[in-house]
Design a protein around this motif. Structure first.
Motif, PDB file in Angstrom:
ATOM      1  N   LEU A  67       0.859  -1.189   0.000  1.00 26.93           N
ATOM      2  CA  LEU A  67       0.000   0.000   0.000  1.00 26.93           C
ATOM      3  C   LEU A  67       0.894   1.237   0.000  1.00 26.93           C
ATOM      4  O   LEU A  67       1.633   1.474   0.954  1.00 26.93           O
ATOM      5  CB  LEU A  67      -0.906   0.008   1.237  1.00 26.93           C
ATOM      6  CG  LEU A  67      -1.838   1.222   1.374  1.00 26.93           C
ATOM      7  CD1 LEU A  67      -2.993   1.119   0.374  1.00 26.93           C
ATOM      8  CD2 LEU A  67      -2.389   1.342   2.794  1.00 26.93           C
ATOM      9  N   PHE A  69       0.773   5.288  -0.068  1.00 25.06           N
ATOM     10  CA  PHE A  69      -0.275   6.256   0.275  1.00 25.06           C
ATOM     11  C   PHE A  69       0.286   7.652   0.533  1.00 25.06           C
ATOM     12  O   PHE A  69       1.454   7.836   0.871  1.00 25.06           O
ATOM     13  CB  PHE A  69      -1.031   5.783   1.532  1.00 25.06           C
ATOM     14  CG  PHE A  69      -0.147   5.560   2.729  1.00 25.06           C
ATOM     15  CD1 PHE A  69       0.141   6.592   3.618  1.00 25.06           C
ATOM     16  CD2 PHE A  69       0.407   4.307   2.977  1.00 25.06           C
ATOM     17  CE1 PHE A  69       0.961   6.379   4.721  1.00 25.06           C
ATOM     18  CE2 PHE A  69       1.231   4.087   4.074  1.00 25.06           C
ATOM     19  CZ  PHE A  69       1.504   5.120   4.951  1.00 25.06           C
ATOM     20  N   ALA A  74      -4.271   6.405  -2.424  1.00 21.87           N
ATOM     21  CA  ALA A  74      -3.381   5.266  -2.211  1.00 21.87           C
ATOM     22  C   ALA A  74      -3.461   4.316  -3.398  1.00 21.87           C
ATOM     23  O   ALA A  74      -4.458   4.271  -4.120  1.00 21.87           O
ATOM     24  CB  ALA A  74      -3.747   4.529  -0.929  1.00 21.87           C
ATOM     25  N   TYR A  76      -2.906   0.178  -4.005  1.00 21.88           N
ATOM     26  CA  TYR A  76      -2.786  -1.116  -3.331  1.00 21.88           C
ATOM     27  C   TYR A  76      -2.603  -2.170  -4.405  1.00 21.88           C
ATOM     28  O   TYR A  76      -3.440  -2.317  -5.304  1.00 21.88           O
ATOM     29  CB  TYR A  76      -4.059  -1.391  -2.522  1.00 21.88           C
ATOM     30  CG  TYR A  76      -4.019  -2.627  -1.652  1.00 21.88           C
ATOM     31  CD1 TYR A  76      -3.226  -2.688  -0.510  1.00 21.88           C
ATOM     32  CD2 TYR A  76      -4.822  -3.733  -1.951  1.00 21.88           C
ATOM     33  CE1 TYR A  76      -3.219  -3.809   0.304  1.00 21.88           C
ATOM     34  CE2 TYR A  76      -4.816  -4.862  -1.132  1.00 21.88           C
ATOM     35  CZ  TYR A  76      -4.020  -4.890  -0.011  1.00 21.88           C
ATOM     36  OH  TYR A  76      -4.007  -6.001   0.801  1.00 21.88           O
ATOM     37  N   GLN A 219      -6.418   5.535   5.580  1.00 21.42           N
ATOM     38  CA  GLN A 219      -6.221   4.491   4.589  1.00 21.42           C
ATOM     39  C   GLN A 219      -6.059   3.135   5.264  1.00 21.42           C
ATOM     40  O   GLN A 219      -5.931   3.041   6.481  1.00 21.42           O
ATOM     41  CB  GLN A 219      -4.985   4.784   3.736  1.00 21.42           C
ATOM     42  CG  GLN A 219      -5.155   5.903   2.728  1.00 21.42           C
ATOM     43  CD  GLN A 219      -6.032   5.499   1.542  1.00 21.42           C
ATOM     44  OE1 GLN A 219      -6.524   4.360   1.454  1.00 21.42           O
ATOM     45  NE2 GLN A 219      -6.251   6.433   0.630  1.00 21.42           N
ATOM     46  N   PRO A 221      -5.555  -1.489   4.031  1.00 18.12           N
ATOM     47  CA  PRO A 221      -5.396  -2.470   2.957  1.00 18.12           C
ATOM     48  C   PRO A 221      -6.711  -2.757   2.240  1.00 18.12           C
ATOM     49  O   PRO A 221      -7.787  -2.683   2.830  1.00 18.12           O
ATOM     50  CB  PRO A 221      -4.897  -3.715   3.699  1.00 18.12           C
ATOM     51  CG  PRO A 221      -5.499  -3.585   5.067  1.00 18.12           C
ATOM     52  CD  PRO A 221      -5.460  -2.112   5.366  1.00 18.12           C
ATOM     53  N   TRP A 225     -10.903   1.448   4.846  1.00 22.60           N
ATOM     54  CA  TRP A 225     -10.473   2.832   5.029  1.00 22.60           C
ATOM     55  C   TRP A 225     -11.454   3.489   6.008  1.00 22.60           C
ATOM     56  O   TRP A 225     -12.330   2.832   6.547  1.00 22.60           O
ATOM     57  CB  TRP A 225     -10.488   3.585   3.682  1.00 22.60           C
ATOM     58  CG  TRP A 225     -11.867   3.734   3.111  1.00 22.60           C
ATOM     59  CD1 TRP A 225     -12.640   2.762   2.553  1.00 22.60           C
ATOM     60  CD2 TRP A 225     -12.659   4.919   3.062  1.00 22.60           C
ATOM     61  NE1 TRP A 225     -13.854   3.251   2.154  1.00 22.60           N
ATOM     62  CE2 TRP A 225     -13.886   4.583   2.453  1.00 22.60           C
ATOM     63  CE3 TRP A 225     -12.446   6.245   3.459  1.00 22.60           C
ATOM     64  CZ2 TRP A 225     -14.899   5.519   2.243  1.00 22.60           C
ATOM     65  CZ3 TRP A 225     -13.459   7.176   3.241  1.00 22.60           C
ATOM     66  CH2 TRP A 225     -14.672   6.813   2.643  1.00 22.60           C
TER      67      TRP A 225
END
Length: 301
Positions: A67, A69, A74, A76, A219, A221, A225
């Protein structure tokens, strides 16, 4: 609860006064998913075949994600892995693990939307949709993950009726109902037994997340969020996501931008298309097996 709020405010003030506008970080997550029990469709296979199959499933259920950010967005994505030479990537015929793959997931918490690249049977799609916000309940429990103090938050998530798993299970249920109404032979009935043991599926699951206000970005994974700090651990159903490493403000900056390649499609449209393609592959595979059996019988007559 007041202590938690005070700590969060303190972290936010400290973060605002010490971090530059071009703040960026990277978090590494290990994902583990329990694959459940198998009955291998009622087929008798050797112990060696079972071991190879379960080892492959275990490999597919344990992945590493990155991730990257900043304060509002972000990226991922799964860490790239080299395939073992000579591996058939899931078996001969029918659906294989390599027939579809997910690319970068871009999340923008300011605009509350996401974009994701995904390749399905050689065709690239660009999934665009709104981020779904969970109704988080803050807890008072804390624990350390690495050097960071984390706070517990929970949420109840309804199972998405338009999600791929829900669509697949609904289609399986409809097919079984049709089979009961039709007159079928024993052999054809056996061929449609599921590899997974049937069980009653829940309509909602509890999500448990651990976040740290020491990194006050909203944020986390995957799809997660919306908390006042970076989410370092998630427990959702039979999946666990755990942060194993964090790097903040390195000299090397990565462009956090939404992907642009592929046919634009909504998440629901993508799920329905994927299910249809997998069913087509499965039907062709079953048809090929029946054709081989028929040719063998004709050869003996």
């Amino acid at each position: 609860m007041k202590k938690i709020l005070l700590f969060i405010v303190t972290c936010l003030l400290h973060f605002s006064s010490t971090q530059a506008q071009d703040f960026q970080g990277k978090a590494i997550y290990l994902s583990k998913t329990s694959v459940g029990d198998f009955n291998f469709g009622g087929r008798e296979i050797s112990e060696e075949q079972k071991k190879r199959f379960m080892a492959r499933m275990k490999e597919q259920s344990e992945k590493t994600f990155i991730l990257t950010f900043d304060k509002t967005a972000a990226i991922y994505e799964e860490e790239e892995k080299l395939e073992t030479p000579g591996r058939d990537n899931g078996g001969r015929g029918g659906f294989r693990f390599g027939d579809f793959s997910g690319g970068k997931l871009y999340k923008n918490i300011k605009d509350q939307n996401y974009a994701k690249e995904s390749e399905m049977f050689g065709k690239v799609f660009l999934i665009k949709d709104d981020l779904k916000q969970l109704n988080w309940t803050m807890g008072s429990e804390t624990k350390k993950i690495g050097n960071y103090t984390c706070y517990k938050a929970t949420a109840i998530q309804a199972i998405d009726s338009t999600g791929f798993d829900s669509l697949r299970k609904r289609r399986d249920s409809e097919r079984k109902k049709e089979e009961k109404e039709d007159v079928v032979t024993k052999d054809s009935t056996k061929s449609k037994v599921s590899m997974f043991k049937e069980r009653e599926e829940p309509k909602e699951i509890e999500i448990t997340a651990w976040f740290t206000p020491e990194i006050p970005v909203s944020q986390g994974p995957g799809e997660y969020w919306g908390l006042p700090g970076l989410i370092l651990e998630v427990n959702a159903g039979n999946t666990v996501l755990l942060c194993t490493k964090i790097v903040l403000n390195t000299d090397e900056k990565i462009a956090i931008e939404a992907p642009t390649k592929g046919k634009v499609i909504s998440q629901q449209e993508y799920n329905e298309t994927l299910l249809l393609k997998m069913e087509e592959m499965s039907e062709r595979f079953r048809g090929g097996n029946r054709g081989s059996g028929g040719n063998s019988n004709r050869g003996r007559n």
